[in-house]
Design an enzyme around this catalytic site. Structure first.
Site, PDB file in Angstrom:
ATOM      1  N   ASN A 119       0.841  -1.196   0.000  1.00 22.95           N
ATOM      2  CA  ASN A 119       0.000   0.000   0.000  1.00 22.95           C
ATOM      3  C   ASN A 119       0.882   1.253   0.000  1.00 22.95           C
ATOM      4  OD1 ASN A 119      -1.411   2.256   1.109  1.00 22.95           O
ATOM      5  ND2 ASN A 119      -2.961   0.896   1.976  1.00 22.95           N
ATOM      6  N   ASP A 147      -1.757  -4.228  10.212  1.00 27.07           N
ATOM      7  CA  ASP A 147      -3.123  -4.407   9.741  1.00 27.07           C
ATOM      8  C   ASP A 147      -3.952  -3.363  10.453  1.00 27.07           C
ATOM      9  OD1 ASP A 147      -4.804  -5.924   7.949  1.00 27.07           O
ATOM     10  OD2 ASP A 147      -5.920  -6.477   9.731  1.00 27.07           O
ATOM     11  N   PHE A 178      -5.140   8.527   2.585  1.00 28.17           N
ATOM     12  CA  PHE A 178      -5.653   7.419   1.779  1.00 28.17           C
ATOM     13  C   PHE A 178      -6.855   6.808   2.491  1.00 28.17           C
ATOM     14  CE2 PHE A 178      -4.244   3.694   4.219  1.00 28.17           C
ATOM     15  CZ  PHE A 178      -3.301   4.257   5.067  1.00 28.17           C
ATOM     16  N   GLY A 179      -7.464   5.846   1.837  1.00 28.99           N
ATOM     17  CA  GLY A 179      -8.550   5.078   2.452  1.00 28.99           C
ATOM     18  C   GLY A 179      -9.704   5.946   2.934  1.00 28.99           C
ATOM     19  N   TYR A 180     -10.081   5.774   4.191  1.00 28.57           N
ATOM     20  CA  TYR A 180     -11.240   6.472   4.749  1.00 28.57           C
ATOM     21  C   TYR A 180     -10.898   7.865   5.272  1.00 28.57           C
ATOM     22  CZ  TYR A 180     -13.378   1.830   4.558  1.00 28.57           C
ATOM     23  OH  TYR A 180     -13.862   0.621   4.120  1.00 28.57           O
ATOM     24  N   ASP A 181      -9.689   8.349   5.036  1.00 33.63           N
ATOM     25  CA  ASP A 181      -9.278   9.655   5.575  1.00 33.63           C
ATOM     26  C   ASP A 181     -10.256  10.797   5.252  1.00 33.63           C
ATOM     27  OD1 ASP A 181      -7.087   8.697   6.898  1.00 33.63           O
ATOM     28  OD2 ASP A 181      -5.631   9.301   5.384  1.00 33.63           O
ATOM     29  N   LYS A 183      -1.171  14.612  10.131  1.00 32.42           N
ATOM     30  CA  LYS A 183      -1.815  13.301  10.365  1.00 32.42           C
ATOM     31  C   LYS A 183      -0.853  12.398  11.143  1.00 32.42           C
ATOM     32  CE  LYS A 183      -3.478   9.044   8.236  1.00 32.42           C
ATOM     33  NZ  LYS A 183      -3.736   8.237   7.045  1.00 32.42           N
TER      34      LYS A 183
HETATM   35  P1  IMP Z   1      -5.015  -3.381   5.416  1.00 34.78           P
HETATM   36  O1  IMP Z   1      -4.132  -3.087   4.255  1.00 34.78           O
HETATM   37  O2  IMP Z   1      -5.601  -4.752   5.426  1.00 34.78           O
HETATM   38  O3  IMP Z   1      -4.398  -3.000   6.731  1.00 34.78           O
HETATM   39  O4  IMP Z   1      -6.299  -2.481   5.173  1.00 34.78           O
HETATM   40  C1  IMP Z   1      -6.400  -1.314   5.770  1.00 34.78           C
HETATM   41  C2  IMP Z   1      -7.603  -0.603   5.206  1.00 34.78           C
HETATM   42  O5  IMP Z   1      -8.131   0.177   6.282  1.00 34.78           O
HETATM   43  C3  IMP Z   1      -7.185   0.360   4.119  1.00 34.78           C
HETATM   44  O6  IMP Z   1      -7.462  -0.163   2.837  1.00 34.78           O
HETATM   45  C4  IMP Z   1      -8.024   1.573   4.415  1.00 34.78           C
HETATM   46  O7  IMP Z   1      -9.272   1.415   3.810  1.00 34.78           O
HETATM   47  C5  IMP Z   1      -8.229   1.501   5.922  1.00 34.78           C
HETATM   48  N1  IMP Z   1      -7.188   2.287   6.637  1.00 34.78           N
HETATM   49  C6  IMP Z   1      -6.168   1.840   7.406  1.00 34.78           C
HETATM   50  N2  IMP Z   1      -5.414   2.842   7.887  1.00 34.78           N
HETATM   51  C7  IMP Z   1      -5.976   3.953   7.396  1.00 34.78           C
HETATM   52  C8  IMP Z   1      -5.633   5.340   7.527  1.00 34.78           C
HETATM   53  O8  IMP Z   1      -4.650   5.764   8.160  1.00 34.78           O
HETATM   54  N3  IMP Z   1      -6.449   6.182   6.890  1.00 34.78           N
HETATM   55  C9  IMP Z   1      -7.537   5.768   6.167  1.00 34.78           C
HETATM   56  N4  IMP Z   1      -7.873   4.512   5.993  1.00 34.78           N
HETATM   57  C10 IMP Z   1      -7.097   3.600   6.609  1.00 34.78           C
END
Ligand code: IMP
Length: 198
Positions: free
Chosen positions: A9, A69, A150-153, A173
């Protein structure tokens, strides 16, 4: 000490490199330096998945590996999406679609409390393992705001703030994030290991 970041990621790699930049004697490698294949995250908990990734990537590469994770737990949804955060709206992983899906599910819900949770597993090449965690509490917005992170930020406003994580520069952040909190604990471990075995 050589440490491989056990994630594909790009958002996590950027944040982890910045967070670990001040540990002396640590050479950080990522998947672009040492390729490794994707690890299926089929554990039931963040801890299971973090350990699964760190062990599998260490076995593939023979290197010490740091894997995390993480996910978002929404109180009104009984802790969902939780360990399924990355694939909440299905395969392949798509942040924008996940965000739309979450906002749909939260329509009309006034309790917007949520938290980011993270478990970081450090697996050394010699088999020693360390696990540390972190959490960041906040609330879910009504619409996505901001383009950073990224993600839900874009949906998450930390407690004590009025802006989403996606509106903050990475340094801001990284001062408060769940990842920062867990990394601070891991840094203590790394500093000790590097000083014993420079
Ligand atoms: P992982 O790669 O299985 O740990 O999935 C983590 C998922 O949780 C990511 O794809 C994001 O959707 C979300 N996530 C984890 N950390 C963050 C963050 O710092 N900001 C926003 N979303 C996050």
């Amino acid at each position: 000490m050589i440490l491989l970041l056990g994630t594909r990621n790009a958002g996590k790699i950027r944040e982890l490199k910045e967070l670990l930049a001040d540990v002396h004697g640590l050479e950080l490698l990522s998947v672009s330096d040492v390729p490794f294949s994707e690890v299926e995250e089929d554990g039931e908990t963040f801890r299971d998945n973090a350990l699964l990734k760190a062990r599998a990537i260490s076995a593939q590469t023979g290197l010490s590996v740091l894997a995390d994770d993480a996910g978002l737990e929404v109180a009104a949804l009984g802790g969902q999406p939780g360990v399924r955060s990355a694939r909440y709206s299905g395969e392949p992983v798509n942040y924008a679609r996940n965000n739309t899906f979450l906002l749909e599910r939260m329509k009309g819900i006034t309790d917007r409390r949520a938290r980011f949770v993270i478990v970081i597993a450090l697996r050394l090449a010699d088999g020693r393992e360390y696990v540390r965690d972190g959490a960041l509490t906040g609330r879910i917005t009504e619409v996505p705001v901001g383009f950073g992170g990224f993600g839900y930020d874009p949906l998450f406003i930390p407690d004590g703030y009025s802006r989403t994580l996606a509106e903050m520069p990475m340094e801001e952040k990284n001062r408060i994030s769940h990842r920062r909190q867990a990394i601070e604990k891991v840094k203590g471990v790394l500093t000790e290991i590097v000083s014993q075995d420079p």
